[in-house]
Design a protein around this motif. Structure first.
Motif, PDB file in Angstrom:
ATOM      1  N   PRO A  62       0.821  -1.224   0.000  1.00 34.44           N
ATOM      2  CA  PRO A  62       0.000   0.000   0.000  1.00 34.44           C
ATOM      3  C   PRO A  62       0.846   1.261   0.000  1.00 34.44           C
ATOM      4  CG  PRO A  62      -0.640  -1.495   1.775  1.00 34.44           C
ATOM      5  CD  PRO A  62       0.636  -2.012   1.217  1.00 34.44           C
ATOM      6  N   ALA A  64      -0.208  -6.936   3.856  1.00 40.63           N
ATOM      7  CA  ALA A  64       0.661  -6.161   2.945  1.00 40.63           C
ATOM      8  C   ALA A  64       2.099  -6.663   3.071  1.00 40.63           C
ATOM      9  CB  ALA A  64       0.587  -4.680   3.303  1.00 40.63           C
ATOM     10  N   THR A  76      -5.937   2.678  -6.165  1.00 42.08           N
ATOM     11  CA  THR A  76      -7.250   2.192  -5.723  1.00 42.08           C
ATOM     12  C   THR A  76      -8.197   1.966  -6.909  1.00 42.08           C
ATOM     13  OG1 THR A  76      -6.966   3.282  -3.610  1.00 42.08           O
ATOM     14  CG2 THR A  76      -9.240   2.842  -4.279  1.00 42.08           C
ATOM     15  N   GLY A  96      -3.513   3.200  -2.216  1.00 41.50           N
ATOM     16  CA  GLY A  96      -3.410   3.900  -0.938  1.00 41.50           C
ATOM     17  C   GLY A  96      -4.739   4.425  -0.439  1.00 41.50           C
TER      18      GLY A  96
END
Ligand SMILES: Cc1ncc(COP(=O)(O)O)c(C=O)c1O
Length: 370
Positions: free
Chosen positions: A45, A64, A223, A241
């Motif tokens: 991310p 992540a 995104t 993000g």
């Protein structure tokens, strides 16, 4: 100053205050992570959105593989807080930054950076040479955003060959971020153009491998495109993000896939007319580069900044609209139109569940733009 306590109701907070609805945020994180479960594509991310080591830790716990940051100064804070597997997604140029980068690499061998020029790579190599350090680098590829990035194909190959002469740099992959496509409203057009951009990225990776380079990472996506990117053969990592919190601009573009989990709590300080109320959150609390923030749960009421410290709420002059406008002392939540630039205005997050304060997290990379 009165310090809020965990377990307090949100009524005890002074305003303006930046709130996270934990139930909504956790659902956003699980939703994105679920989509990548079982896939070969990793999620890294972009921490330029959350700007918080505490939230970075939550993302790592959710699966992540590490984080992206935009700037060296953000990486410094994250490393200090124990988050050290970081890709810095912006070219690092200039002696002061290179010196800071060297110090970071001395603390973490998992820092990776992007390069898009021979001159930039040579300066980076020299800085690493002087410190007797090595660093993993990714070629930053221009896949259509026309911001930074070397052109796909021959230009990228030429740069990769030049890196062979720079022994302190270790080429491990490509970054091809298609930021210009994230907010395209038409889903079909977004998908088609994203696939074209991914073709540029993965085809250049193929050419580099054919020329004998080891390309382990093809990192990309935000995104609005992460899932599309991940479905393209050759993409190994995505960098979304905004999904953690969302904002109205993104929601209007891609739909309500992820919920608006972040708001700015504000207080009505004046009610000069039946159709106008004034809140204590202006330009210093909410950015407006992507349009106006949205008053939450107040249909028909609009917000516009009334200067640095004031926000003006308006409704039309029908009796029913006027009744929805809050009165002096009432509090309303405003949903930002652009979270990255709004978050950077605040010192802390007040994270709540059903209106009870559950955590207070510093915005630890606030103002870290160097
Ligand atoms: C290089 C890079 N990767 C990923 C992202 C994350 O994109 P988003 O916030 O749209 O998810 C950004 C955002 O600006 C970015 O600059």
């Amino acid at each position: 100053m009165l310090q809020p306590h965990i377990g307090d109701s949100l009524d005890t907070l002074d305003t303006p205050a930046m709130l996270i609805d934990l139930t909504l945020m956790e659902a956003n994180i699980s939703k994105l992570m679920e989509r990548f479960k079982g896939s070969k594509v990793h999620v890294r991310p972009h921490l330029k959105t959350v700007k918080s080591a505490a939230l970075a830790r939550l993302l790592l716990a959710a699966g992540a593989v590490g984080g992206c940051v935009a700037k060296v100064s953000e990486a410094e804070v994250m490393v200090q807080d124990g988050i050290d597997d970081l890709l810095i997604t912006t070219e690092i140029v200039g002696k002061p930054k290179l010196e800071r980068l060297v110090r970071l690499v001395q603390q973490s061998s998992h820092i990776k950076v992007v390069v898009d020029s021979v001159a930039g790579a040579q300066a980076l190599n020299q800085a690493m040479h002087e410190a007797q350090q090595h660093i993993d680098v990714l070629l930053d590829l221009n896949v259509g955003q026309n911001r930074c990035g070397v052109l796909p194909g021959d230009e990228a190959l030429r740069l990769a060959h030049a890196l062979r002469e720079l022994p302190h740099l270790h080429l491990t992959g490509l970054q091809g971020y298609e930021g210009h496509l994230q907010h395209i409203h038409n889903a079909e057009e977004r998908e088609q153009r994203c696939r074209e951009a991914m073709h540029l990225l993965t085809e250049t990776a193929r050419q580099l491998r054919e020329a004998g380079f080891t390309i382990e990472t093809d990192t990309t996506g935000g995104t609005g495109t992460a899932e599309i990117c991940a479905s393209c053969e050759g993409v190994t990592e995505v960098q979304p993000g905004s999904f953690v919190f969302m904002d109205t601009d993104y929601r209007n573009a891609i739909g309500p896939i992820y919920a608006n989990a972040l708001t700015i709590l504000s207080t009505v300080i004046s009610r000069p007319t039946p159709t106008r109320a004034v809140v204590d959150a202006g330009l210093k609390s909410l950015s407006t580069d992507s349009g106006m923030p949205e008053p939450k749960g107040l249909p028909g009421v609009t917000y516009q900044p009334g200067g640095d410290e004031h926000g003006i709420l308006r409704c039309d002059d029908s009796a029913s609209s006027a009744a929805t406008l809050p009165n002096i002392g009432e509090r309303i939540e405003l949903i930002p139109s652009h979270i990255d630039t709004t978050i950077n205005l605040h010192d802390v997050y007040y994270a709540h569940r059903n209106g009870k304060l559950e955590a207070i997290w510093p915005v630890s990379t606030r103002g870290k733009v160097q």
